[in-house]
Write a protein that holds these residues in place. Sequence first.
Motif, mmCIF file in Angstrom:
data_model
loop_
_atom_site.group_PDB
_atom_site.id
_atom_site.type_symbol
_atom_site.label_atom_id
_atom_site.label_comp_id
_atom_site.label_asym_id
_atom_site.label_seq_id
_atom_site.Cartn_x
_atom_site.Cartn_y
_atom_site.Cartn_z
ATOM 1 N N MET A 26 0.870 -1.177 0.000
ATOM 2 C CA MET A 26 0.000 0.000 0.000
ATOM 3 C C MET A 26 0.916 1.238 0.000
ATOM 4 O O MET A 26 0.602 2.271 -0.582
ATOM 5 N N HIS A 27 2.048 1.087 0.689
ATOM 6 C CA HIS A 27 3.167 2.026 0.560
ATOM 7 C C HIS A 27 4.233 1.317 -0.290
ATOM 8 O O HIS A 27 4.657 0.213 0.058
ATOM 9 N N GLY A 28 4.628 1.963 -1.386
ATOM 10 C CA GLY A 28 5.457 1.284 -2.380
ATOM 11 C C GLY A 28 6.833 0.858 -1.895
ATOM 12 O O GLY A 28 7.488 0.025 -2.514
ATOM 13 N N ASN A 29 7.286 1.439 -0.786
ATOM 14 C CA ASN A 29 8.608 1.076 -0.249
ATOM 15 C C ASN A 29 8.495 -0.029 0.810
ATOM 16 O O ASN A 29 9.413 -0.204 1.609
ATOM 17 N N GLU A 30 7.364 -0.743 0.817
ATOM 18 C CA GLU A 30 7.157 -1.804 1.807
ATOM 19 C C GLU A 30 6.890 -3.132 1.097
ATOM 20 O O GLU A 30 5.754 -3.601 1.017
ATOM 21 N N PRO A 31 7.961 -3.742 0.555
ATOM 22 C CA PRO A 31 7.767 -4.945 -0.268
ATOM 23 C C PRO A 31 7.503 -6.222 0.522
ATOM 24 O O PRO A 31 7.113 -7.232 -0.063
ATOM 25 N N LYS A 74 9.044 3.618 -4.028
ATOM 26 C CA LYS A 74 8.795 4.810 -3.208
ATOM 27 C C LYS A 74 7.534 4.643 -2.384
ATOM 28 O O LYS A 74 6.610 3.945 -2.809
ATOM 29 N N ARG A 75 7.468 5.320 -1.244
ATOM 30 C CA ARG A 75 6.276 5.241 -0.385
ATOM 31 C C ARG A 75 5.028 5.631 -1.188
ATOM 32 O O ARG A 75 4.011 4.983 -1.116
ATOM 33 N N TYR A 76 5.146 6.742 -1.936
ATOM 34 C CA TYR A 76 4.074 7.184 -2.838
ATOM 35 C C TYR A 76 4.674 8.086 -3.887
ATOM 36 O O TYR A 76 5.845 8.483 -3.762
ATOM 37 N N LEU A 132 -1.201 -5.203 4.672
ATOM 38 C CA LEU A 132 0.115 -5.494 5.266
ATOM 39 C C LEU A 132 1.064 -4.313 5.119
ATOM 40 O O LEU A 132 1.242 -3.787 4.020
ATOM 41 N N HIS A 133 1.662 -3.931 6.223
ATOM 42 C CA HIS A 133 2.615 -2.814 6.209
ATOM 43 C C HIS A 133 3.884 -3.167 6.965
ATOM 44 O O HIS A 133 3.925 -4.145 7.716
ATOM 45 N N THR A 134 4.903 -2.302 6.773
ATOM 46 C CA THR A 134 6.097 -2.334 7.631
ATOM 47 C C THR A 134 6.411 -0.900 8.012
ATOM 48 O O THR A 134 5.850 0.036 7.445
ATOM 49 N N THR A 135 7.308 -0.718 8.988
ATOM 50 C CA THR A 135 7.623 0.632 9.464
ATOM 51 C C THR A 135 9.089 0.974 9.191
ATOM 52 O O THR A 135 9.911 0.078 9.009
HETATM 53 ZN ZN LIG Z 1 2.869 1.418 5.364
#
Ligand SMILES: [Zn+2]
Length: 312
Positions: A26-31, A74-76, A132-135
């Motif tokens: 959902m955030h492009g930098n979170e594969p 990228k995140r967005y 699903l996300h990461t920080t």
């Molecule tokens: Zn995220």
Amino acid sequence: MIKANRIIGHYEGQEEGPLFICLGAMHGNEPAGVRAIELVVKMLEVEPIRNPHFRYRGNFVGLVGNLKAYEEGKRYLDKDLNRSFDADKLSFLETQDPQELDNEDREFLELDREVRVLIAQYQPSKVILLDLHTTSSHGGIFTICREREEDIELGAAMHAPIVLGMLSGLKGTTLHYFTTENMGVETIPITFESGQHVEGLSVTRAVAGIINCMKAIDSVDSDVVENHHEEILIKYSESLPRVTRLIERHAIAENDAFVMKPGFLNFQSVAKGEVVATDKNGPVTVSENGRLLMPLYQLQGEDGFFLVKEVT
Ligand SMILES: [Zn+2]
């Protein structure tokens, strides 16, 4: 730049059950979420060979959230997609030339359409949407859910700390948008944060989160599919608070020159008045005793940090 498909993979069960949509990047930098979904689809495909009695109840589909940003790592590209889901804006956006829209409005339209097509094709009585996300910071897995009994139960079954109150601190997230009201079928959205963006274990923990969710919604029996997933999450959450509630969100603007002090972890305890960052006005302090969540260690983002307080 990579080239990716919106659909990461899918597995249609042998029996009826919920439509389980899992969103990665959902955030492009979170594969990590995308990798985890790929692994889970492979695991489901080999499970009937390993165990002839295996039955999956329902339909599992993995989708990339922000496809263009993911391709660029990228995140967005123009704005945070996970702040852009807006039911009131949808019909207006649909009347516009897609080429004229900014990237995230286009992604919103495409993702919304994909989810509706899945619902129309499968006609489920219930949809579970796991985001699903990461920080950018280390230390801590957690679920974010709405304050409904069933949602909290699902969060608890995933064996990760639950963070409440995030919906009132934010707007336009998947949890605000993918609802029964907007989807026209009973829908439960839930977010799972599996660790730091590039930490290898974040993939393992996201796999564990997906499998635990599958068990909780009764799509698989608890004695099938590799069984160590629960332990991974239980062990990792041992030292973390079980339920916390948001008490402060430190919003930042582009010209704030916000810099988080190095080394803060998710759920790290901080005291009222403690300096945790600096910006153009000088030191940034926390307003109350609590625990830091998602301290910002990346360039893109509108949230400097969150402060949560233990509920239980
Ligand atoms: Zn995220």
